[in-house]
Design a protein around this motif. Sequence first.
Motif, PDB file in Angstrom:
ATOM      1  N   CYS A 316       0.851  -1.199   0.000  1.00  0.00           N
ATOM      2  CA  CYS A 316       0.000   0.000   0.000  1.00  0.00           C
ATOM      3  C   CYS A 316       0.885   1.247   0.000  1.00  0.00           C
ATOM      4  O   CYS A 316       1.805   1.358   0.820  1.00  0.00           O
ATOM      5  CB  CYS A 316      -0.899   0.028   1.228  1.00  0.00           C
ATOM      6  SG  CYS A 316      -2.039  -1.365   1.383  1.00  0.00           S
ATOM      7  N   ASN A 317       0.610   2.173  -0.905  1.00  0.00           N
ATOM      8  CA  ASN A 317       1.383   3.413  -0.891  1.00  0.00           C
ATOM      9  C   ASN A 317       0.811   4.370   0.147  1.00  0.00           C
ATOM     10  O   ASN A 317      -0.168   4.068   0.824  1.00  0.00           O
ATOM     11  CB  ASN A 317       1.455   4.046  -2.287  1.00  0.00           C
ATOM     12  CG  ASN A 317       0.100   4.541  -2.784  1.00  0.00           C
ATOM     13  OD1 ASN A 317      -0.782   4.910  -2.007  1.00  0.00           O
ATOM     14  ND2 ASN A 317      -0.069   4.565  -4.103  1.00  0.00           N
ATOM     15  N   LYS A 318       1.418   5.550   0.279  1.00  0.00           N
ATOM     16  CA  LYS A 318       1.041   6.450   1.376  1.00  0.00           C
ATOM     17  C   LYS A 318      -0.401   6.913   1.262  1.00  0.00           C
ATOM     18  O   LYS A 318      -1.036   7.202   2.281  1.00  0.00           O
ATOM     19  CB  LYS A 318       1.985   7.650   1.432  1.00  0.00           C
ATOM     20  CG  LYS A 318       1.947   8.565   0.221  1.00  0.00           C
ATOM     21  CD  LYS A 318       2.906   9.719   0.400  1.00  0.00           C
ATOM     22  CE  LYS A 318       2.876  10.646  -0.819  1.00  0.00           C
ATOM     23  NZ  LYS A 318       1.549  11.271  -1.007  1.00  0.00           N
ATOM     24  N   ASP A 319      -0.949   7.014   0.055  1.00  0.00           N
ATOM     25  CA  ASP A 319      -2.347   7.373  -0.104  1.00  0.00           C
ATOM     26  C   ASP A 319      -3.258   6.226   0.326  1.00  0.00           C
ATOM     27  O   ASP A 319      -4.203   6.411   1.098  1.00  0.00           O
ATOM     28  CB  ASP A 319      -2.649   7.725  -1.560  1.00  0.00           C
ATOM     29  CG  ASP A 319      -2.002   9.031  -1.990  1.00  0.00           C
ATOM     30  OD1 ASP A 319      -1.780   9.201  -3.194  1.00  0.00           O
ATOM     31  OD2 ASP A 319      -1.729   9.882  -1.123  1.00  0.00           O
ATOM     32  N   GLN A 320      -2.955   5.047  -0.164  1.00  0.00           N
ATOM     33  CA  GLN A 320      -3.818   3.885   0.066  1.00  0.00           C
ATOM     34  C   GLN A 320      -3.874   3.473   1.530  1.00  0.00           C
ATOM     35  O   GLN A 320      -4.833   2.840   1.958  1.00  0.00           O
ATOM     36  CB  GLN A 320      -3.327   2.726  -0.794  1.00  0.00           C
ATOM     37  CG  GLN A 320      -3.429   3.000  -2.284  1.00  0.00           C
ATOM     38  CD  GLN A 320      -2.432   2.227  -3.128  1.00  0.00           C
ATOM     39  OE1 GLN A 320      -1.705   1.358  -2.615  1.00  0.00           O
ATOM     40  NE2 GLN A 320      -2.369   2.527  -4.412  1.00  0.00           N
ATOM     41  N   ARG A 321      -2.881   3.862   2.315  1.00  0.00           N
ATOM     42  CA  ARG A 321      -2.847   3.474   3.723  1.00  0.00           C
ATOM     43  C   ARG A 321      -3.950   4.127   4.541  1.00  0.00           C
ATOM     44  O   ARG A 321      -4.266   3.666   5.626  1.00  0.00           O
ATOM     45  CB  ARG A 321      -1.482   3.824   4.320  1.00  0.00           C
ATOM     46  CG  ARG A 321      -0.334   3.009   3.732  1.00  0.00           C
ATOM     47  CD  ARG A 321       1.011   3.606   4.101  1.00  0.00           C
ATOM     48  NE  ARG A 321       2.057   3.129   3.190  1.00  0.00           N
ATOM     49  CZ  ARG A 321       3.209   3.727   2.986  1.00  0.00           C
ATOM     50  NH1 ARG A 321       3.500   4.844   3.649  1.00  0.00           N
ATOM     51  NH2 ARG A 321       4.090   3.241   2.147  1.00  0.00           N
TER      52      ARG A 321
END
Length: 490
Positions: A316-321
């Motif tokens: 998960c990237n920083k947005d998806q987290r």
Amino acid sequence: MDIFLRAFRTFIAFHLLFSYSLVDALGLDLRSTDSIKSTSRTLAESAIKYYDGNKPGGTPGMLPAVGEFNWWEAGALFGQMVEYWYYTGDNTYNDITKQALLFQAGPDHNYEPENQTRTEGNDDQAFWAFAAMSAAEMKFPNPDPKQPQWLALAQAVFNRQAGRWDSKHCGGGLRWQFNPLNNGFMEKNTISNGCFFQLAARLARYTKNETYADWATKTYEWMVQSPLISNKTYEVYDGFSFTEEKCNTQPGPVQWSYNIGTMIAGTAFMYNHTNGDPKWKERLSGYLNNAQKVFFPEQYGGKTMVEYACEGQGNCNKDQRSFKAYLARWLAVAAQLAPYTQSQIMPWLQTSATSAVKVCSGGPPGGVVCGRKWYVDQDDGTRDIGNQMTAMSVVQANLIKNVPSLADHKTGTSTGDASAGNGNRGKPTSADILATRKITTGDKIGAWLLTTLMVLVTLGWVAFLLSDRDNWDWIHIAYGGSTSHHWYGR
């Protein structure tokens, strides 16, 4: 007597088992409003520790370290802090929340601050509008009368985005980015259009102005005939690209929790606004049923929220987290606006909250930190603000039955402005000028002359430098070389 004794022991065993499922290491007891508030308070403190914009030298409303690309998540955080006050009554963070929401509104009071023009998209802007809209709906303390008001800020964003509706490409919809210099200008995605749909629906419910309802319907109908949403299965995809000639009809195959979350909220607001129109009820139920299959999979018990597209792989990237935070928030509001959904939604929020706090650890003085995967029984060791926001959001969402109904124009206190958008300066931003101004023949000739002049100047400067070999070392160093290599063959 033995039969009664065995029955009593069985009762105690089941009682203890049930109690264990509701009480965790942080002390969360879902049977107690005070316990939910206390745990929410602990998690709010852990989330706000990531913010330093209120400190000397900081920028109000900006999260540190991650830079301008995290502007939208800061808007989401402060929207969540508005909800925190609404759910718990704790005003500890009201001042910094108000400061952030007003500062980032920018000089034109439309959430287009000048320091974000090269990164801000329609979806980013919408998350700040949601925070302002929540402040109006939840009767968050109003700003000073000389400052922009919550409802007017949300209306300003709506007006700006309605003006960007693009009927020339793919039959309608908003682009992902509204600045033509940004990557994503030639894409249309669910989160931008879903947020616009939700914002229109919320304004329709609050103001009772049918113009907003018409825009919500128009946006929804465009989305379901586009590649973004399946009108039969209610699967919600991410986005698609297009050119001046044609649209790409193959959307990204991945479903994300915040995309379906914004559709759940939007349809719930329209269901409420229309006093239970069967059409909106069918749509809301369709999205909830799809959410059950995708984000509450039977593989993990059927009630624990999972960001299935990235959590299992750990990428998960920083947005998806932080995506699960928004699905949790919007499920709660759907349960409030459409009470028939509570039997489906509340078990998700209850089980997910219990699962979320089980992967949190720590306490005073260092604070609580939470893992990302709620479907496991131990902390996975990941750390960031997204983890803290998701845990906080799903826990406090369990207070949705204990709070007043969302306000509207009759019960609310926020002042609106249906014509808001351009702020004090009364003119469009430079990005809007680029996006809307027609290129004339004079523009093309001027651009050609300027380009030719720049090329001639550059060639002359290079010729001057190359005329003196002593300058060659300087050229090589300037472009990352080293004079020790003697690359010029001296």
